[in-house]
Design a protein around this motif. Structure first.
Motif, PDB file in Angstrom:
ATOM      1  N   GLY A  63     -16.148 -27.041  53.868  1.00 32.53           N
ATOM      2  CA  GLY A  63     -15.255 -27.530  52.843  1.00 32.53           C
ATOM      3  C   GLY A  63     -15.884 -27.708  51.479  1.00 32.53           C
ATOM      4  O   GLY A  63     -15.210 -28.135  50.528  1.00 32.53           O
ATOM      5  N   TYR A  64     -17.154 -27.387  51.339  1.00 27.13           N
ATOM      6  CA  TYR A  64     -17.874 -27.500  50.068  1.00 27.13           C
ATOM      7  C   TYR A  64     -18.137 -26.109  49.506  1.00 27.13           C
ATOM      8  O   TYR A  64     -18.215 -25.114  50.240  1.00 27.13           O
ATOM      9  N   THR A  65     -18.317 -26.059  48.188  1.00 28.27           N
ATOM     10  CA  THR A  65     -18.670 -24.821  47.504  1.00 28.27           C
ATOM     11  C   THR A  65     -19.929 -25.051  46.682  1.00 28.27           C
ATOM     12  O   THR A  65     -20.013 -26.036  45.929  1.00 28.27           O
ATOM     13  N   PHE A  66     -20.907 -24.167  46.840  1.00 32.41           N
ATOM     14  CA  PHE A  66     -22.173 -24.254  46.109  1.00 32.41           C
ATOM     15  C   PHE A  66     -22.376 -22.964  45.337  1.00 32.41           C
ATOM     16  O   PHE A  66     -22.328 -21.877  45.919  1.00 32.41           O
ATOM     17  N   ASP A  67     -22.580 -23.087  44.036  1.00 33.62           N
ATOM     18  CA  ASP A  67     -22.895 -21.942  43.198  1.00 33.62           C
ATOM     19  C   ASP A  67     -24.404 -21.865  43.003  1.00 33.62           C
ATOM     20  O   ASP A  67     -25.021 -22.789  42.464  1.00 33.62           O
ATOM     21  N   LEU A  68     -24.996 -20.753  43.457  1.00 31.20           N
ATOM     22  CA  LEU A  68     -26.442 -20.540  43.363  1.00 31.20           C
ATOM     23  C   LEU A  68     -26.701 -19.350  42.462  1.00 31.20           C
ATOM     24  O   LEU A  68     -25.982 -18.346  42.530  1.00 31.20           O
ATOM     25  N   LYS A  69     -27.726 -19.432  41.647  1.00 32.27           N
ATOM     26  CA  LYS A  69     -28.089 -18.285  40.827  1.00 32.27           C
ATOM     27  C   LYS A  69     -29.581 -18.327  40.530  1.00 32.27           C
ATOM     28  O   LYS A  69     -30.212 -19.395  40.532  1.00 32.27           O
ATOM     29  N   ARG A  70     -30.113 -17.139  40.281  1.00 31.51           N
ATOM     30  CA  ARG A  70     -31.534 -17.005  39.972  1.00 31.51           C
ATOM     31  C   ARG A  70     -31.733 -15.671  39.292  1.00 31.51           C
ATOM     32  O   ARG A  70     -31.255 -14.637  39.788  1.00 31.51           O
ATOM     33  N   GLN A  71     -32.443 -15.677  38.182  1.00 22.74           N
ATOM     34  CA  GLN A  71     -32.692 -14.406  37.491  1.00 22.74           C
ATOM     35  C   GLN A  71     -33.518 -13.488  38.381  1.00 22.74           C
ATOM     36  O   GLN A  71     -33.147 -12.337  38.621  1.00 22.74           O
ATOM     37  N   ASP A  72     -34.657 -13.963  38.852  1.00 22.22           N
ATOM     38  CA  ASP A  72     -35.494 -13.250  39.818  1.00 22.22           C
ATOM     39  C   ASP A  72     -36.580 -14.206  40.279  1.00 22.22           C
ATOM     40  O   ASP A  72     -36.725 -15.304  39.740  1.00 22.22           O
ATOM     41  N   VAL A  73     -37.364 -13.805  41.262  1.00 24.65           N
ATOM     42  CA  VAL A  73     -38.333 -14.722  41.855  1.00 24.65           C
ATOM     43  C   VAL A  73     -39.509 -15.016  40.938  1.00 24.65           C
ATOM     44  O   VAL A  73     -40.206 -16.022  41.115  1.00 24.65           O
ATOM     45  N   PHE A  74     -39.754 -14.150  39.938  1.00 27.01           N
ATOM     46  CA  PHE A  74     -40.882 -14.368  39.045  1.00 27.01           C
ATOM     47  C   PHE A  74     -40.522 -15.231  37.834  1.00 27.01           C
ATOM     48  O   PHE A  74     -41.406 -15.555  37.037  1.00 27.01           O
ATOM     49  N   SER A  75     -39.257 -15.604  37.675  1.00 29.69           N
ATOM     50  CA  SER A  75     -38.823 -16.310  36.476  1.00 29.69           C
ATOM     51  C   SER A  75     -38.583 -17.795  36.676  1.00 29.69           C
ATOM     52  O   SER A  75     -38.775 -18.581  35.748  1.00 29.69           O
TER      53      SER A  75
END
Length: 276
Positions: A63-75
């Motif tokens: 019932g929850y919503t999570f917005d995840l983002k990441r440019q890349d692993v080195f940033s």
């Protein structure tokens, strides 16, 4: 086989589980999703952790919503979404996205939770040419039953996992399984990963490319980044260590433990021989 190459196309591009890895606890996968594609799953009797690797994604669970983002692993450091046993989830890609998902058996002691970068301890470990950064993205100071997650950055020309150490139940160590998911900058670079266990006759030297997965079935497991290759790896770990016992340190190779007191490693003084 302890080295796995990613598959092409969308969906699950890497996957191992206890049956395919011939071990007991840890499962791991990497998923690539074009925009608007989804990946669904359920944790059953496992705890799981989602780590965004690149792009923007939305995770719906309980019932929850999570917005995840990441440019890349080195940033930048990631957010890590912890999923308890009995969770049904759907990941939807907002942009081109890539994520890691690992799991291990659990009883359900801890709730659904999003761990943020400011909660994660960052450590500069080692010294000399064995200097690297370790991010405790789900370290033993954060609540989980079996899972441990680390991200390690090894600069060009440096070593990590040094001195070599083990956590396979030998020499008083706890038994903990581990995966190494590699990203390398530039993508044309490479790394060297060694698995060795003198008691078992295991000694493999692996040439690792960007996107490869390496398993650590037992023994010691150092990593080298050649000049010109900056190396990242994501470790998922799980084994017999539970809760607070996940902080139990591994055991060093007795041939190399002395380097904790001398990170320079007794290098030769150059030049050698008479100068002309």
């Amino acid at each position: 086989m302890n080295q796995h190459k990613p598959r092409s196309g969308p969906g699950v591009v890497l996957e191992v589980n206890p049956a395919t890895a011939a071990w007991k606890y840890l499962s791991f996968r990497v998923v690539k999703l074009p925009p608007r594609y989804t990946h669904a799953g359920q944790t059953a009797n496992h705890e799981a952790a989602v780590v965004p690797l690149s792009g923007e994604m939305r995770v719906r669970v309980a019932g929850y919503t999570f917005d995840l983002k990441r440019q890349d692993v080195f940033s930048e450091l990631p957010q890590v979404l912890y999923l308890p046993p009995g969770s049904e989830f759907v990941v939807e890609a907002i942009t081109q996205a890539q994520l890691a998902l690992g799991s291990a058996p659990a009883e359900g002691r801890y709730p659904l939770r999003l761990f943020r970068p400011e909660e994660m301890r960052r450590e500069i470990r080692g010294g000399g040419n064995a200097t690297r950064q370790v991010n405790h993205i789900l370290g033993p100071d954060l609540p989980a039953e079996r899972l441990l997650l680390y991200e390690v950055y090894t600069p060009s020309g440096f070593w990590s996992g040094w001195p070599p150490h083990r956590h396979d139940g030998r020499m008083g160590s706890l038994y903990i399984e581990e995966t190494y998911y590699y990203r390398i900058s530039p993508p044309t670079g490479w790394a060297i990963h060694r698995n060795y266990s003198p008691e078992d006759g295991l000694d493999e030297l692996l040439l690792v490319r960007d996107g490869d997965l390496v398993l650590v079935p037992k023994g010691y497991h150092p990593v080298a980044a050649p000049p010109g290759s900056n190396v990242y790896y994501l470790n998922y770990m799980a084994g017999e260590a539970l809760n607070e016992a996940r902080a139990t340190p591994p055991v060093d190779d007795p041939d190399w433990g002395w380097m904790r007191q001398d990170w320079a490693g007794r290098p030769l003084a150059l030049p050698i021989g008479d100068e002309t």
